[in-house]
Design a protein around this motif. Structure first.
Motif, PDB file in Angstrom:
ATOM      1  N   GLU A 186      35.518 -23.952 -30.138  1.00  0.00           N
ATOM      2  CA  GLU A 186      34.198 -24.507 -29.830  1.00  0.00           C
ATOM      3  C   GLU A 186      33.133 -24.085 -30.853  1.00  0.00           C
ATOM      4  O   GLU A 186      32.016 -23.750 -30.471  1.00  0.00           O
ATOM      5  CB  GLU A 186      33.775 -24.086 -28.409  1.00  0.00           C
ATOM      6  N   ALA A 187      33.476 -24.158 -32.127  1.00  0.00           N
ATOM      7  CA  ALA A 187      32.529 -23.739 -33.162  1.00  0.00           C
ATOM      8  C   ALA A 187      31.195 -24.505 -33.071  1.00  0.00           C
ATOM      9  O   ALA A 187      30.148 -23.978 -33.431  1.00  0.00           O
ATOM     10  CB  ALA A 187      33.147 -23.916 -34.548  1.00  0.00           C
ATOM     11  N   TYR A 188      31.262 -25.751 -32.582  1.00  0.00           N
ATOM     12  CA  TYR A 188      30.058 -26.612 -32.570  1.00  0.00           C
ATOM     13  C   TYR A 188      29.559 -26.920 -31.168  1.00  0.00           C
ATOM     14  O   TYR A 188      28.737 -27.805 -30.983  1.00  0.00           O
ATOM     15  CB  TYR A 188      30.378 -27.919 -33.307  1.00  0.00           C
ATOM     16  N   VAL A 189      30.065 -26.208 -30.170  1.00  0.00           N
ATOM     17  CA  VAL A 189      29.823 -26.638 -28.783  1.00  0.00           C
ATOM     18  C   VAL A 189      28.350 -26.543 -28.377  1.00  0.00           C
ATOM     19  O   VAL A 189      27.908 -27.252 -27.479  1.00  0.00           O
ATOM     20  CB  VAL A 189      30.715 -25.839 -27.802  1.00  0.00           C
ATOM     21  N   ASP A 190      27.575 -25.678 -29.048  1.00  0.00           N
ATOM     22  CA  ASP A 190      26.178 -25.525 -28.645  1.00  0.00           C
ATOM     23  C   ASP A 190      25.323 -26.741 -29.013  1.00  0.00           C
ATOM     24  O   ASP A 190      24.171 -26.823 -28.611  1.00  0.00           O
ATOM     25  CB  ASP A 190      25.596 -24.247 -29.257  1.00  0.00           C
ATOM     26  N   PHE A 191      25.914 -27.677 -29.728  1.00  0.00           N
ATOM     27  CA  PHE A 191      25.217 -28.931 -30.034  1.00  0.00           C
ATOM     28  C   PHE A 191      25.768 -30.076 -29.189  1.00  0.00           C
ATOM     29  O   PHE A 191      25.430 -31.235 -29.394  1.00  0.00           O
ATOM     30  CB  PHE A 191      25.373 -29.264 -31.525  1.00  0.00           C
ATOM     31  N   ILE A 208      39.279 -20.021 -25.287  1.00  0.00           N
ATOM     32  CA  ILE A 208      38.160 -20.655 -25.986  1.00  0.00           C
ATOM     33  C   ILE A 208      37.711 -19.758 -27.123  1.00  0.00           C
ATOM     34  O   ILE A 208      37.573 -18.543 -26.953  1.00  0.00           O
ATOM     35  CB  ILE A 208      37.004 -20.898 -24.994  1.00  0.00           C
ATOM     36  N   VAL A 209      37.494 -20.351 -28.290  1.00  0.00           N
ATOM     37  CA  VAL A 209      37.036 -19.599 -29.457  1.00  0.00           C
ATOM     38  C   VAL A 209      35.664 -20.125 -29.861  1.00  0.00           C
ATOM     39  O   VAL A 209      35.460 -21.343 -29.952  1.00  0.00           O
ATOM     40  CB  VAL A 209      38.047 -19.736 -30.627  1.00  0.00           C
ATOM     41  N   GLN A 210      34.719 -19.199 -30.025  1.00  0.00           N
ATOM     42  CA  GLN A 210      33.372 -19.583 -30.454  1.00  0.00           C
ATOM     43  C   GLN A 210      32.929 -18.691 -31.616  1.00  0.00           C
ATOM     44  O   GLN A 210      33.607 -17.719 -31.952  1.00  0.00           O
ATOM     45  CB  GLN A 210      32.373 -19.461 -29.290  1.00  0.00           C
ATOM     46  N   THR A 211      31.779 -19.023 -32.202  1.00  0.00           N
ATOM     47  CA  THR A 211      31.327 -18.295 -33.382  1.00  0.00           C
ATOM     48  C   THR A 211      29.807 -18.113 -33.399  1.00  0.00           C
ATOM     49  O   THR A 211      29.082 -18.904 -32.800  1.00  0.00           O
ATOM     50  CB  THR A 211      31.752 -19.044 -34.670  1.00  0.00           C
ATOM     51  N   PHE A 212      29.366 -17.066 -34.062  1.00  0.00           N
ATOM     52  CA  PHE A 212      27.931 -16.860 -34.302  1.00  0.00           C
ATOM     53  C   PHE A 212      27.471 -17.604 -35.562  1.00  0.00           C
ATOM     54  O   PHE A 212      26.300 -17.572 -35.907  1.00  0.00           O
ATOM     55  CB  PHE A 212      27.634 -15.362 -34.495  1.00  0.00           C
ATOM     56  N   SER A 213      28.411 -18.261 -36.265  1.00  0.00           N
ATOM     57  CA  SER A 213      28.095 -18.778 -37.596  1.00  0.00           C
ATOM     58  C   SER A 213      27.213 -20.012 -37.606  1.00  0.00           C
ATOM     59  O   SER A 213      26.406 -20.190 -38.510  1.00  0.00           O
ATOM     60  CB  SER A 213      29.383 -19.129 -38.348  1.00  0.00           C
ATOM     61  N   LYS A 214      27.382 -20.902 -36.638  1.00  0.00           N
ATOM     62  CA  LYS A 214      26.704 -22.188 -36.733  1.00  0.00           C
ATOM     63  C   LYS A 214      25.417 -22.174 -35.917  1.00  0.00           C
ATOM     64  O   LYS A 214      24.336 -22.103 -36.453  1.00  0.00           O
ATOM     65  CB  LYS A 214      27.648 -23.311 -36.294  1.00  0.00           C
ATOM     66  N   SER A 215      25.548 -22.176 -34.588  1.00  0.00           N
ATOM     67  CA  SER A 215      24.344 -22.288 -33.759  1.00  0.00           C
ATOM     68  C   SER A 215      23.495 -21.020 -33.766  1.00  0.00           C
ATOM     69  O   SER A 215      22.293 -21.085 -33.544  1.00  0.00           O
ATOM     70  CB  SER A 215      24.738 -22.647 -32.321  1.00  0.00           C
ATOM     71  N   ARG A 216      24.084 -19.867 -34.023  1.00  0.00           N
ATOM     72  CA  ARG A 216      23.288 -18.634 -34.026  1.00  0.00           C
ATOM     73  C   ARG A 216      22.820 -18.230 -35.419  1.00  0.00           C
ATOM     74  O   ARG A 216      22.260 -17.148 -35.617  1.00  0.00           O
ATOM     75  CB  ARG A 216      24.050 -17.479 -33.364  1.00  0.00           C
ATOM     76  N   ALA A 217      23.099 -19.089 -36.398  1.00  0.00           N
ATOM     77  CA  ALA A 217      22.564 -18.889 -37.752  1.00  0.00           C
ATOM     78  C   ALA A 217      22.973 -17.529 -38.335  1.00  0.00           C
ATOM     79  O   ALA A 217      22.179 -16.867 -38.987  1.00  0.00           O
ATOM     80  CB  ALA A 217      21.038 -19.042 -37.764  1.00  0.00           C
ATOM     81  N   LEU A 218      24.222 -17.124 -38.093  1.00  0.00           N
ATOM     82  CA  LEU A 218      24.678 -15.827 -38.595  1.00  0.00           C
ATOM     83  C   LEU A 218      26.007 -15.946 -39.348  1.00  0.00           C
ATOM     84  O   LEU A 218      26.865 -15.062 -39.253  1.00  0.00           O
ATOM     85  CB  LEU A 218      24.806 -14.829 -37.431  1.00  0.00           C
ATOM     86  N   ALA A 219      26.148 -17.022 -40.131  1.00  0.00           N
ATOM     87  CA  ALA A 219      27.408 -17.226 -40.865  1.00  0.00           C
ATOM     88  C   ALA A 219      27.702 -16.046 -41.789  1.00  0.00           C
ATOM     89  O   ALA A 219      28.855 -15.680 -42.003  1.00  0.00           O
ATOM     90  CB  ALA A 219      27.358 -18.529 -41.665  1.00  0.00           C
TER      91      ALA A 219
END
Ligand SMILES: *Cc1c(COP(=O)(O)O)cnc(C)c1O
Length: 357
Positions: A186-191, A208-219
């Motif tokens: 779910e790398a893009y799920v916050d959109f 489920i796998v998520q990231t701080f890189s995209k929606s949290r602006a912490l790539a």
């Protein structure tokens, strides 16, 4: 090249090629789906007040504070959370934790067009990955997944198509084979309209796998995480602890924790990116550009008569970076990250000029 010291595995490897990160000049950067907005103010504060003396000591190998905060955010327990050095690392660990090796193994199913790191991991870890063609409209062909398989892995929203499966559709995959693991990236799920996190209480075959890189602006901080049944989390811990006890450093744990306290800032930026995306979709429709109904922070589009590479080159000359792909099936498309309103109006201007000339 003198590769007599290389292992056969490395001689045979075809690594993933990330999008350009130019260090020479300033571009409008719409090529790697980063956020156009800065990290949350609390991240700046945490960085300013970070006690460098603490770097003398190894970080908490259990990442207890960060995992507890993530668990609270999703109404889960710490034991449901695994944190890694970017979700790419978490996904690589998943391949080792859950998928058998060798061509005789039951296949792991994935959409034919999906995140291009999965085939790289599959080759590298000798996993039998079977690509399932998409429907004509580029959506995921759910019923085709009802076949003998070890696991399913897919990105949702999918990359690079930007299309989204809702929870009812995710449940189709979960119910098809209750003994088959489904990994949803779910790398893009916050959109997108909803996350599958709510299904974790019902299904033990969901990770489920998520990231701080995209929606949290912490790539640049490199932080990703997995959410799922404690037994799944334990498997990921075994992989990690067989490689590196400390993939998530002290600074990353501290800044990520700070960002989690900024729910409102986070939600506002996501909403802004979604508004910019919807406006851009309308503007592109007026130019007769074919664009999927993106639920992510990027658009996937093609312009009849233009190769992706041609669009890329022309925009780069004008100081705008986007992504194109050279594989035959993707050659006609480009992927464009949603930037700020100002960046997107510059993009639109340059893009309209290119296709109208
Ligand atoms: C960007 C992206 C990732 C990787 O994110 P990191 O956390 O920065 O490693 C994973 N999956 C998909 C589909 C992505 O687009």
């Amino acid at each position: 090249m003198n590769n007599k010291f290389w292992s056969d595995r490395i001689k045979d490897a075809t690594p993933y090629v990330p999008g350009e990160q130019p260090q020479d000049k300033r571009y409008i950067k719409l090529n790697t789906n980063e956020s156009p907005y800065p990290p949350a103010p609390a991240v700046y504060d945490a960085l300013r007040h970070f006690d460098a003396e603490k770097l003398r000591l190894y970080p908490d190998p259990q990442q207890s504070e960060l995992r507890t905060a993530l668990a609270e955010l999703f109404d889960l327990h710490k034991e449901n959370v695994f944190v890694g050095n970017g979700s790419d690392e978490v996904l690589a660990f998943c391949f080792q934790a859950f998928f058998e090796t060798g061509s005789e193994a039951l296949p792991v199913l994935t959409p034919e067009l999906g995140y291009s790191f999965y085939p790289v991991y599959a080759d590298f870890f000798d996993v039998n990955l079977e690509k399932i063609p998409l429907n004509e409209d580029l959506s995921v062909a759910l019923t085709d997944y009802n076949r003998p398989s070890r696991a399913v892995i897919l990105a949702n929203p999918n990359a690079p198509t930007a299309l989204f499966l809702n929870n009812q559709e995710i449940e189709v995959l979960l119910k098809q084979k209750p003994d088959r693991l489904l990994i949803v990236d779910e790398a893009y799920v916050d959109f997108a309209p909803e996350s599958a996190v709510g299904l974790l209480n019902t299904y033990d075959n969901l990770l489920i796998v998520q990231t701080f890189s995209k929606s949290r602006a912490l790539a640049g901080l490199r932080l990703g995480y997995a959410l799922g049944h404690p037994d799944l989390i334990s498997a990921l811990e075994i992989v990690r602890d067989s490689i590196n006890s400390y993939p998530v450093d002290r600074l990353a744990q501290s800044l990520a924790l700070a960002s989690l306290g900024e729910g409102r800032y986070f939600a506002e930026n996501c909403a802004r990116i979604v508004r910019t995306r919807e406006k851009l979709k309308e503007d592109l429709a007026k130019l007769s550009v074919e664009c999927t109904d993106s639920q992510a922070n990027f658009l996937w589009m093609k312009v009849p008569g233009f190769s992706g590479e041609k669009i890329y080159r022309s925009l780069k000359e004008q100081g705008i970076l986007i992504r194109y792909f050279s594989q035959p099936a993707l050659r006609d498309y480009v992927r464009v990250t949603i930037g700020s309103e100002e960046e997107m109006s510059q993009f639109l201007h340059a893009f309209a000029k290119l296709i109208q000339d």
